[in-house]
Design an enzyme around this catalytic site. Structure first.
Site, mmCIF file in Angstrom:
data_model
loop_
_atom_site.group_PDB
_atom_site.id
_atom_site.type_symbol
_atom_site.label_atom_id
_atom_site.label_comp_id
_atom_site.label_asym_id
_atom_site.label_seq_id
_atom_site.Cartn_x
_atom_site.Cartn_y
_atom_site.Cartn_z
ATOM 1 N N CYS A 4 -13.129 -8.282 -3.424
ATOM 2 C CA CYS A 4 -12.014 -8.675 -4.284
ATOM 3 C C CYS A 4 -11.436 -7.442 -4.982
ATOM 4 C CB CYS A 4 -12.503 -9.687 -5.317
ATOM 5 S SG CYS A 4 -11.265 -10.080 -6.549
ATOM 6 N N ASP A 30 1.000 -4.047 -12.914
ATOM 7 C CA ASP A 30 1.102 -4.444 -11.512
ATOM 8 C C ASP A 30 1.536 -3.229 -10.693
ATOM 9 O OD1 ASP A 30 1.564 -7.444 -9.967
ATOM 10 O OD2 ASP A 30 2.287 -5.635 -8.969
ATOM 11 N N HIS A 100 -5.232 -14.791 -12.130
ATOM 12 C CA HIS A 100 -4.526 -13.810 -12.954
ATOM 13 C C HIS A 100 -3.216 -14.402 -13.430
ATOM 14 C CE1 HIS A 100 -3.357 -13.214 -8.753
ATOM 15 N NE2 HIS A 100 -2.153 -12.878 -9.208
HETATM 16 P P1 AMP Z 1 -0.234 -12.883 -6.731
HETATM 17 O O1 AMP Z 1 0.798 -12.898 -5.639
HETATM 18 O O2 AMP Z 1 0.068 -13.846 -7.832
HETATM 19 O O3 AMP Z 1 -1.632 -13.058 -6.171
HETATM 20 O O4 AMP Z 1 -0.147 -11.472 -7.409
HETATM 21 C C1 AMP Z 1 -0.944 -10.397 -7.042
HETATM 22 C C2 AMP Z 1 -0.325 -9.184 -7.688
HETATM 23 O O5 AMP Z 1 -1.289 -8.160 -7.685
HETATM 24 C C3 AMP Z 1 0.908 -8.653 -6.949
HETATM 25 O O6 AMP Z 1 2.027 -8.656 -7.835
HETATM 26 C C4 AMP Z 1 0.489 -7.239 -6.536
HETATM 27 O O7 AMP Z 1 1.547 -6.302 -6.632
HETATM 28 C C5 AMP Z 1 -0.638 -6.935 -7.509
HETATM 29 N N1 AMP Z 1 -1.631 -5.986 -7.032
HETATM 30 C C6 AMP Z 1 -2.289 -6.004 -5.843
HETATM 31 N N2 AMP Z 1 -3.151 -4.982 -5.769
HETATM 32 C C7 AMP Z 1 -3.054 -4.312 -6.950
HETATM 33 C C8 AMP Z 1 -3.698 -3.146 -7.495
HETATM 34 N N3 AMP Z 1 -4.618 -2.466 -6.804
HETATM 35 N N4 AMP Z 1 -3.338 -2.734 -8.740
HETATM 36 C C9 AMP Z 1 -2.411 -3.414 -9.451
HETATM 37 N N5 AMP Z 1 -1.783 -4.520 -8.986
HETATM 38 C C10 AMP Z 1 -2.093 -4.958 -7.761
HETATM 39 ZN ZN ZN Z 2 -12.547 -11.029 -8.111
#
Ligand code: AMP
Ligand code: ZN
Length: 114
Positions: A4, A30, A100
């Site tokens: 994860c 993000d 989240h």
């Molecule tokens: P969701 O589509 O609601 O699952 O949102 C996941 C969010 O996590 C997206 O907006 C991604 O840009 C963000 N995300 C994914 N990997 C990372 C990371 N390593 N650091 C910061 N944000 C991330």
């Molecule tokens: Zn997790």
């Protein structure tokens, strides 16, 4: 959870821009922001989906909202307004299966919800 990405951020195994942390949640920027302010508020505990929440964990979501309020104040978007979003599952647009909350603001957001 081994695979994860958010658990890895919480464990400090991959870098992130952390803006807040306490005993139960962390918040970081993000990586692909869609607005000027785009923060993610994430429980330390690995809960995959909102639908996995138990009664015992329900106070956690209230705490996540209070942290979102505080971060909205700190980033200067509280007064003009902002949006908090929890995506759930594939049709809800959830890409990372670790609960989240998105805090979005800094410009007038689309009136469209879906
Ligand atoms: P969701 O589509 O609601 O699952 O949102 C996941 C969010 O996590 C997206 O907006 C991604 O840009 C963000 N995300 C994914 N990997 C990372 C990371 N390593 N650091 C910061 N944000 C991330
Ligand atoms: Zn997790």
């Amino acid at each position: 959870m081994e695979d994860c990405v958010f658990c890895k951020i919480i464990a400090g195994q991959i870098p992130s821009d952390i803006v807040y942390h306490d005993k139960t949640v962390i918040a970081f920027k993000d990586i692909h922001p869609v607005t000027q302010v785009h923060l993610l508020i994430v429980p330390r505990e690995h809960i995959a989906y909102l639908t996995d929440l138990t009664e015992k964990q329900s106070t956690l979501v209230g705490h996540m909202i209070l942290v979102a309020n505080e971060l909205a104040r700190q980033t200067g978007i509280a007064e003009k307004g902002f949006r908090v979003v929890i995506n759930v599952g594939s049709e809800g647009g959830q890409m990372v299966p670790h609960l989240h909350l998105h805090l979005l603001g800094g410009r007038r957001l689309s009136e469209k919800m879906g």
